[in-house]
Scaffold this motif. Structure first.
Motif, short mmCIF file in Angstrom:
data_model
loop_
_atom_site.label_atom_id
_atom_site.label_comp_id
_atom_site.label_asym_id
_atom_site.label_seq_id
_atom_site.Cartn_x
_atom_site.Cartn_y
_atom_site.Cartn_z
N PHE A 1 0.84 -1.32 -0.02
CA PHE A 1 0.09 -0.15 -0.06
C PHE A 1 1.02 1.27 -0.22
N PHE A 2 1.92 1.30 1.03
CA PHE A 2 2.76 2.47 1.02
C PHE A 2 3.67 2.76 -0.30
N LEU A 3 3.80 1.70 -0.82
CA LEU A 3 4.86 1.97 -2.09
C LEU A 3 4.14 1.37 -3.38
N GLY A 4 3.54 0.08 -3.11
CA GLY A 4 3.06 -0.65 -4.40
C GLY A 4 1.91 -0.06 -5.08
N SER A 5 1.17 0.70 -4.13
CA SER A 5 -0.14 1.44 -4.78
C SER A 5 0.08 2.36 -5.91
N SER A 6 1.66 2.65 -5.81
CA SER A 6 1.83 3.74 -7.26
C SER A 6 1.60 3.11 -8.36
N ILE A 7 1.86 1.71 -8.44
CA ILE A 7 1.59 1.06 -9.72
C ILE A 7 0.24 1.16 -10.18
N ALA A 8 -0.70 0.90 -9.23
CA ALA A 8 -2.04 0.81 -9.44
C ALA A 8 -2.45 2.40 -10.03
N ILE A 9 -1.84 3.38 -9.41
CA ILE A 9 -2.24 4.70 -9.80
C ILE A 9 -1.62 4.95 -10.86
N ARG A 10 -0.58 4.69 -11.49
CA ARG A 10 -0.03 4.78 -12.60
C ARG A 10 -1.03 4.24 -13.62
N ALA A 11 -1.42 2.90 -13.62
CA ALA A 11 -2.37 2.42 -14.35
C ALA A 11 -3.90 2.95 -14.46
N ALA A 12 -4.36 3.27 -13.53
CA ALA A 12 -5.69 4.00 -13.44
C ALA A 12 -6.04 5.29 -13.21
N GLY A 13 -4.89 5.93 -12.81
CA GLY A 13 -5.11 7.37 -12.49
C GLY A 13 -6.26 7.56 -11.18
N PRO A 14 -7.10 8.54 -11.34
CA PRO A 14 -7.96 8.72 -10.07
C PRO A 14 -9.01 7.47 -10.44
N SER A 15 -9.23 6.91 -11.21
CA SER A 15 -10.19 5.99 -11.44
C SER A 15 -9.88 4.67 -10.58
N VAL A 16 -8.80 4.63 -9.85
CA VAL A 16 -8.08 3.44 -9.15
C VAL A 16 -9.13 3.68 -7.82
N LEU A 17 -9.66 4.81 -7.45
CA LEU A 17 -10.56 4.66 -6.48
C LEU A 17 -11.59 3.82 -6.71
N LEU A 18 -12.24 3.61 -7.80
CA LEU A 18 -13.37 2.73 -8.10
C LEU A 18 -12.59 1.15 -7.99
N ALA A 19 -11.37 1.19 -8.27
CA ALA A 19 -10.73 -0.42 -8.16
C ALA A 19 -10.68 -0.50 -6.47
N TYR A 20 -10.26 0.41 -5.74
CA TYR A 20 -10.32 0.13 -4.09
C TYR A 20 -11.85 -0.15 -3.72
N ILE A 21 -12.66 0.38 -4.33
CA ILE A 21 -14.12 0.05 -3.87
C ILE A 21 -14.55 -1.42 -3.98
N ILE A 22 -14.35 -1.70 -5.47
CA ILE A 22 -14.58 -3.06 -5.92
C ILE A 22 -13.77 -3.99 -5.26
N GLY A 23 -12.36 -3.65 -4.74
CA GLY A 23 -11.75 -4.46 -4.11
C GLY A 23 -12.45 -4.61 -2.50
N GLY A 24 -12.62 -3.71 -1.90
CA GLY A 24 -13.28 -3.54 -0.46
C GLY A 24 -14.51 -4.41 -0.59
N VAL A 25 -15.24 -4.36 -1.67
CA VAL A 25 -16.64 -5.19 -1.40
C VAL A 25 -16.14 -6.66 -1.84
N LEU A 26 -15.17 -7.34 -2.54
CA LEU A 26 -14.72 -8.40 -2.76
C LEU A 26 -14.14 -9.03 -1.61
N VAL A 27 -13.46 -8.06 -0.76
CA VAL A 27 -12.80 -8.46 0.46
C VAL A 27 -14.07 -8.70 1.64
N TYR A 28 -14.88 -8.01 1.64
CA TYR A 28 -15.99 -8.20 2.56
C TYR A 28 -16.89 -9.53 2.27
N PHE A 29 -17.22 -9.84 0.97
CA PHE A 29 -17.73 -11.11 0.54
C PHE A 29 -16.96 -12.45 1.09
N ILE A 30 -15.77 -12.36 0.72
CA ILE A 30 -14.65 -13.39 0.82
C ILE A 30 -14.52 -13.66 2.46
#
Length: 483
Positions: free
Chosen positions: A26-55
């Motif tokens: 998170f502290f370092l590797g999140s930069s890879i996700a930010i470079r790939a998706a820009g501000p829309s990475v927030l949507l990816a974090y929301i989707i990821g949070g939903v998946l974590v909740y179900f799992i």
């Protein structure tokens, strides 16, 4: 051994989970996700949070019904047979060993910045040996250390959010920068990579969430799983998703994604723009503690996974522990991390992303089987596995989660460097399926028949000691007939 039997509290279990999850990814590797998706990475974090909740909901339901140290490996074996349990256990263990060896390399690089005369290999070995020995202290003592490290990491994220909010409001800014906020995003493309960018960022996003499965692996160290695990899961989800989304949101209000570098923490880059370059030193201290915390909690899970494999006869006999604490599993896992560290130091610089992505594949593979096992066991049981309602939205949430996880795995090649991790992950699966198939040809029939007779004495209604023992016996019998 008395401290082991008292059991972990809700807070200790929550901190253990957060200690595993919140790390360098998170502290370092999140930069890879930010470079790939820009501000829309927030949507990816929301989707990821939903998946974590179900799992976590599925894992919680199975764990409360049958709290065993093997956790999802045992549930996979109950649902799909010994071969599946063997494969998911070893794929998870191998992937996490590789990922943690890469984390040891990352810590070594950071520490070497303060002590350049120390060799990388020696630093990495010292770190792995230290986290291994600390795990031999037992769950109770380890949880106290993890609670302190996890609290430090969470406070660091909270401090960044507060400082960023002050800068956005124009409080305490250096020079004439004034208030920022939406001005940073005004000329930015909110979805620079389109759907492809969001999909490509999902592996790193899920990897920043990875580690929560330690909640299930700690089942044998919990005094009252039916109460403790659901509460710990609720606290984990609330703190994790809330802090992640808040931190990433204020980050985008401080710095354009184009200025984020994969070599520097995005949080350091953001604060440096506003005259807070000293935060780089602080963030390196946070990074070191975060990664060490993740490694401590991961070795905790690795030792218990190896114990579960050994108890089912999936390892050589000498690896079976006779005590509550899995000494041999911890030591073997530490030794494997040392071997992986040596491999990492011999390979090119791009090996870090390769190791992280192959570890990410192993974790997502395990999450797929958690959802699939929960789906099948509930179908076999004819309803929720516990007296409570069970996972919400079943079976639709199961289908959504499994489909999403498969899509994340399929999207790995969209980010340079992750394609090799996907290939390596698939090779791990093929390797362990082949190993089990070859081993089953030499398995002693008498041993299997004895195991089946014992299991057939258990009733499906005995949820406290194993709700699916009858189904497991049936699956094993079917597997033997096929062999």
């Amino acid at each position: 051994m008395k401290s082991e039997k008292r059991g972990l509290s809700v807070w200790q279990l929550t901190m253990l989970a957060l200690g595993t999850v919140v790390g360098g990814s998170f502290f370092l590797g999140s930069s890879i996700a930010i470079r790939a998706a820009g501000p829309s990475v927030l949507l990816a974090y929301i989707i990821g949070g939903v998946l974590v909740y179900f799992i976590l909901s599925a894992l919680s339901e199975m764990t409360v019904a049958n709290p065993v140290s093997g956790s999802f490996r045992t549930y996979t074996e109950q649902a799909f047979g010994r071969g599946a349990g063997f494969t998911v256990g070893w794929v998870y263990w191998t992937g996490l060993v590789l990922a943690m060896s890469s984390e040891a390399t990352a810590v070594s690089i950071l520490v070497r910045g303060w002590f350049p005369e120390l060799p990388m290999a020696l630093l990495g070995m010292g770190i792995i040996v230290s986290v291994t020995l600390l795990n031999l202290l037992g769950a109770e003592r380890l949880s106290k250390l993890e609670s302190g490290l996890a609290a430090f990491k969470l406070l660091a994220i909270a401090a960044f959010i507060v400082i960023a909010a002050c800068i956005i409001a124009g409080i305490g800014t250096v020079g004439s920068t004034g208030a920022v906020g939406l001005n940073v995003l005004r000329d930015q493309n909110w979805i620079p990579g389109g759907i492809r960018g969001i999909a490509g960022s999902m592996l790193m996003v899920m990897f920043t969430y990875a580690g929560f499965e330690v909640l299930g692996l700690a089942a044998s160290d919990i005094a009252n799983p039916a109460v403790t695990i659901p509460k710990a899961i609720g606290y984990t989800i609330f703190l994790l998703v809330g802090l992640y989304l808040a931190a990433i949101t204020v980050l985008f209000l401080l710095i354009p994604p184009s200025l984020v570098s994969e070599q520097i923490s995005p949080f350091v880059s953001a604060l440096s723009l506003y005259g807070l370059g000293w935060t780089g030193i602080v963030m390196n201290i946070v990074l070191v503690s975060a990664i060490l915390s993740t490694m401590l909690a991961s070795v905790f899970g690795l030792g218990r996974m190896l114990r579960s494999l050994a108890e089912e006869g999936h390892t050589p006999a000498w690896m079976r522990d006779r005590t509550d604490l899995p000494y041999r599993g911890i030591l073997v896992s530490g030794g494997a991390m040392l071997l992986a560290l040596g491999l990492g130091l011999l390979l090119p610089q791009g090996v870090y992303l390769f190791l992280v992505s192959s570890g990410g594949f192993s974790l997502l593979f395990a999450y797929c089987l958690i959802m699939a096992s929960h789906y099948r066991l509930r179908k076999q049981h004819g309803g929720p596995l516990t007296q409570r309602a069970g996972m919400r939205g079943f079976p639709y949430t199961s289908w959504f989660s499994i489909g999403s996880l498969i899509a994340v795995l399929a999207s790995m090649p969209l980010i340079p460097g992750q394609g090799g991790g996907l290939v390596a992950g698939i090779m791990f699966v093929v390797l362990f399926v082949s190993v089990y198939s070859l081993g089953s040809r030499f398995r002693k029939p008498a041993v299997e028949s004895s195991r089946q007779r014992i299991l057939q004495n258990h009733s499906v209604s005995s949820l406290g000691s194993g709700y699916a023992q009858a189904e497991m016996s049936e699956e094993w019998s079917e597997g033997e007939n096929k062999d």
